[in-house]
Design an enzyme around this catalytic site. Structure first.
Site, PDB file in Angstrom:
ATOM      1  N   CYS B  76       0.842  -1.200   0.000  1.00 60.71           N
ATOM      2  CA  CYS B  76       0.000   0.000   0.000  1.00 60.71           C
ATOM      3  C   CYS B  76       0.882   1.257   0.000  1.00 60.71           C
ATOM      4  CB  CYS B  76      -0.996  -0.044   1.164  1.00 60.71           C
ATOM      5  SG  CYS B  76      -2.336   1.148   0.986  1.00 60.71           S
ATOM      6  N   HIS B 176      -3.760  -5.140  -0.233  1.00 58.40           N
ATOM      7  CA  HIS B 176      -3.305  -5.659   1.056  1.00 58.40           C
ATOM      8  C   HIS B 176      -3.344  -7.179   1.041  1.00 58.40           C
ATOM      9  CE1 HIS B 176      -3.115  -1.913   3.419  1.00 58.40           C
ATOM     10  NE2 HIS B 176      -4.000  -1.491   2.529  1.00 58.40           N
ATOM     11  N   GLU B 178      -2.237  -9.118   3.163  1.00 59.45           N
ATOM     12  CA  GLU B 178      -2.498  -9.619   4.523  1.00 59.45           C
ATOM     13  C   GLU B 178      -3.979  -9.578   4.870  1.00 59.45           C
ATOM     14  OE1 GLU B 178      -1.449  -6.686   3.704  1.00 59.45           O
ATOM     15  OE2 GLU B 178      -2.072  -5.151   5.155  1.00 59.45           O
TER      16      GLU B 178
END
Lengths: 252, 195
Positions: B76, B176, B178
């Site tokens: 990001c 993202h 994650e």
């Protein structure tokens, strides 16, 4: 194209999820992490955990729970309920929440939006608006579960929230919430004209058609629902397959 | 050892949790020696790109990051600061990726921030081993890196932009991983094991 999102909402009381039944493959439906993982596996795009604890002890338990949720879930999640200060937001961010949702506290103190957004970014701040259409036709934001009308008119308040740094608006019509009769789609579409941040529709879904309607005619970016998932009437996966058949862009 | 760079740009917990779920050992650090000796380096980041660059300068990490020769992954804003320049705060960045970061212009049909699940296509790196073009990943951002020769994945939100970039040992994802479910975990696993 960014896909329309389907967001199950889980109520948490004194550290346990409430309302969920009919999940034969879950050992403990009261366990917020297990229930969240179940939803994530079945295709939920995000989760919302709403703390409805009445006690301080319950609130502390919730923060611990948020840490466990963050450890165990690999999709974004929002937490809400009782957040009234920057400190509350910081505590939940540190625990691992991706976003927080604020409602009554933002109406009482609109600069709370500015301070949380300035500190942690707009993507962290969801402003929830529980609005009721009054007899004169005006949609008024309410507090305390819809029981108290505020001086904020829905559209003006949503614009103000955006300007102050909200990243999303979660709009619930208190005229429709719990009725399972569908969403006020014209109002959602009108709201979409007024702001550029995403809108999450909540309250009123009784069927797949209702959700399809608010995502198309109502132009909402996401639909949040609780009871239709919790009571096992439809799984998130089946709902998304149905929406896909209706040519709605969903992740499945 | 994996190093997650801590430069006070948002919460690192979700990246830490993703590594824990993969059973990877990591350390959270701003120490140049620890970063230089790591096998893999992660540069996460949420917030404002100009502030992120300022924090990297204050921590004396700009040259450290540029000089790394082992795989680095920016996520990001961590990816945006590895680009040439960002419109956010009109700031010069690390100039690793030859891309310019621009703001999405909102219209009634185009919500900003670009928030939610969107498809990645034109995948061109081992970072995406085992992942088909058209898979969904999770984005939250108002600024985007333009397409450039370093682009290894694209996404469209009004305009087509770089969802991921690669230059030599440097990788970046605008999304993202994650927070992108099983697909995202695979991408992180690929970064740890396959690049």
């Amino acid at each position: 194209m960014v896909a329309k999102r389907i967001i199950p909402c889980l109520d948490v009381k004194e550290g346990r999820t409430v309302k969920g039944v009919n999940f034969v493959d879950l050992r403990d439906v009261g366990d917020a992490v297990q229930l969240g993982q179940y939803y994530a596996r079945s295709g939920a795009d995000e989760l919302v955990y709403l703390d409805i604890s009445a006690t301080r002890e319950g609130r502390n338990t919730f923060t611990k729970l948020v840490e466990r949720i963050a450890d165990g879930i690999n999709i974004p999640f929002t937490v809400g309920g009782g957040i009234s200060s920057l400190d509350d937001a910081s505590r939940l961010l540190d625990a691992g929440a991706d976003k927080i949702s604020i409602n009554s506290a933002a109406i009482a103190n609109p600069s709370l939006i500015d301070s949380i957004a300035a500190r942690y970014g707009s993507q962290f701040v969801v402003v929830a608006i529980d609005a009721r259409q009054m007899d004169d036709g005006v949609w008024r934001a309410t507090t305390h579960g819809g029981s108290r009308p505020s001086d904020k008119e829905l559209f003006a308040w949503a614009r103000e929230a955006e300007q102050r740094g909200a990243g999303e608006i979660l709009f619930t019509s208190m005229n429709h919430d719990g009725t399972r009769s569908g969403y006020p789609c014209e109002t959602f579409a009108a709201l979409s004209e007024q702001i550029t941040i995403p809108i999450i529709a909540s309250g009123g879904a009784g069927s797949v058609a209702d959700i399809a309607d608010v995502l198309t005619r109502g132009r909402a970016d996401a639909a949040l629902a609780a009871s239709i998932f919790h009571f096992g009437e439809i799984t998130v996966g089946d709902l998304k397959q149905e929406l896909k058949r209706l040519n709605i862009d969903v992740r499945c | 050892m994996i190093a997650i760079i801590d430069y006070k740009m948002g919460n690192l917990r979700s990246v830490e949790n993703a590594l824990k779920r993969l059973g990877a050992e990591f350390t959270v650090t701003a120490d140049a020696d620890v970063i230089r000796s790591a096998d893999r380096v992660l540069l996460p980041g949420v917030g404002n790109a100009a502030e992120a660059m300022e924090n990297l300068r204050k921590a004396d990490l700009t040259q450290v990051i540029r000089s790394l020769r082992r795989p680095v992954l920016g996520i990001c804003v961590g990816m945006q600061v590895m680009c040439r320049h960002s419109e956010e705060g009109d700031c010069d960045c690390l100039n690793i990726f030859d891309s310019h970061v621009k703001r999405f212009v909102p219209t009634p049909e185009l919500k900003v921030p670009h928030m939610g699940w969107n498809r990645i296509s034109n995948l061109e790196s081992k970072l995406f081993k085992g992942i088909d073009g058209g898979e969904y990943v999770y984005f939250v951002h108002s600024y985007y890196p333009e397409l450039c020769p370093d682009t290894i994945a694209t996404t469209t939100h009004g305009v087509m932009f770089s969802a991921a970039l690669k230059y030599e040992n440097f990788y970046g994802t605008q999304f993202h991983p994650e927070k992108s479910g099983d697909v995202g975990e695979r991408i992180i696993e690929n970064f740890l094991k396959s690049v």
